[in-house]
Design an enzyme around this catalytic site. Structure first.
Site, PDB file in Angstrom:
ATOM      1  N   GLU A  33       0.841  -1.206   0.000  1.00  0.00           N
ATOM      2  CA  GLU A  33       0.000   0.000   0.000  1.00  0.00           C
ATOM      3  C   GLU A  33       0.871   1.250   0.000  1.00  0.00           C
ATOM      4  O   GLU A  33       1.805   1.353   0.795  1.00  0.00           O
ATOM      5  CB  GLU A  33      -0.890   0.000   1.249  1.00  0.00           C
ATOM      6  CG  GLU A  33      -1.533   1.335   1.555  1.00  0.00           C
ATOM      7  CD  GLU A  33      -2.022   1.459   2.988  1.00  0.00           C
ATOM      8  OE1 GLU A  33      -2.167   2.608   3.458  1.00  0.00           O
ATOM      9  OE2 GLU A  33      -2.265   0.427   3.643  1.00  0.00           O
ATOM     10  N   LYS A 122     -10.700  -2.611   8.133  1.00  0.00           N
ATOM     11  CA  LYS A 122      -9.430  -2.133   8.676  1.00  0.00           C
ATOM     12  C   LYS A 122      -9.696  -1.592  10.071  1.00  0.00           C
ATOM     13  O   LYS A 122     -10.355  -0.565  10.231  1.00  0.00           O
ATOM     14  CB  LYS A 122      -8.870  -1.047   7.748  1.00  0.00           C
ATOM     15  CG  LYS A 122      -7.662  -0.294   8.287  1.00  0.00           C
ATOM     16  CD  LYS A 122      -7.253   0.780   7.284  1.00  0.00           C
ATOM     17  CE  LYS A 122      -6.230   1.741   7.876  1.00  0.00           C
ATOM     18  NZ  LYS A 122      -5.811   2.770   6.899  1.00  0.00           N
TER      19      LYS A 122
END
Length: 201
Positions: A33, A122
C-alpha cells in the site's frame, strides 16, 4: 505462500518504488500500500503495478474520495484502504473491481462498511481499539468477515491480535520508513513474515 501482511509505504517516492517493492516481494510480503499523502503516490503505484502486478497486490491507502479511487484504478491498483468509513468510496472501489478496506472503530461503522460492500475491515487506529476491542467486535460481526489490525502492530503483539480474531495486519514503520534502503526493508519484512509464520502455525 501469500501471507496476510500489508506493507504500508508512507513517504515512498517513485524512484525507489521498484526496488522497495522487489525487496518486499522477495521477503514474502505480497500486499503493498502507498498512502496518498506520500510524494507522487499515484506514480509509485503505477510503477509497482506495472512491474509487479502479477506477483503482488498493489494499492493505495489514505483514500478519502471517489476521484482518488478512480486515480488508483487508472494506475493499476487493486486495493483501496481508508482511515475512515465512507460508503461512497467503498462502492466506487468495488465498482472499479478493487478490494475495499475501510477504516472502522465501532460496530456501527463496521456494519455500514459491510452494507456498502467492503471486502474486509481495517481496524483503525489499532492502538486505540486493541485486541480487547477487536475481540468484543468479533462477537457481533459475521464470522466470515476479515478484520485487519492497522496501527501499533509489531512482532511482539501479533500473537495477541491473532488470538483476538485479526485475519491480517497492515504494518507501517516496522516494515518501511522514509530513507530505508531495500536491504533494510528486506530485513524488516523477513522479521514480520517470521512473526506471522510463528503465530499462524
Amino acid at each position: 505462500m501469500s501471507r496476510p501482511l500489508i506493507a504500508i509505504l508512507r513517504g515512498l517516492t517513485p524512484p525507489e518504488a521498484s526496488a522497495i517493492a522487489r525487496a518486499l516481494i522477495e521477503a514474502g510480503v505480497t500486499r503493498i500500500e502507498v498512502p496518498l499523502n506520500s510524494p507522487d503516490p499515484i506514480d509509485s503505484i503505477a510503477v509497482m503495478a506495472r512491474e509487479f502486478g502479477q506477483d503482488a497486490t498493489i494499492g493505495a491507502g489514505t483514500v478519502l474520495t471517489v476521484e482518488q479511487v478512480r486515480d488508483v484504478a487508472r494506475a493499476g491498483g487493486r486495493m483501496v484502504l481508508s482511515p475512515n468509513c465512507n460508503a461512497d468510496v467503498i462502492r466506487a472501489t468495488r465498482a472499479e473491481g478493487m478490494d475495499s478496506f475501510p477504516g472502522v472503530m465501532t460496530p456501527s461503522e463496521a456494519f455500514v462498511a459491510l452494507d456498502a460492500g467492503a471486502s474486509g475491515l481495517k481496524m483503525f487506529p489499532g492502538e486505540l481499539i486493541g485486541p480487547v476491542g477487536l475481540r468484543a467486535m468479533r462477537a457481533v460481526l459475521p464470522k466470515d468477515v476479515d478484520c485487519w489490525a492497522v496501527g501499533g502492530v509489531s512482532a511482539d503483539n501479533m500473537a495477541e491480535w491473532r488470538q483476538a480474531g485479526a485475519a491480517g495486519f497492515g504494518i507501517g514503520s516496522s516494515m518501511y520508513k522514509p530513507g530505508d534502503t531495500p536491504q533494510v526493508v528486506s530485513d524488516k519484512a523477513r522479521r514480520m513474515v517470521a512473526a506471522w509464520d510463528k503465530v499462524a502455525a
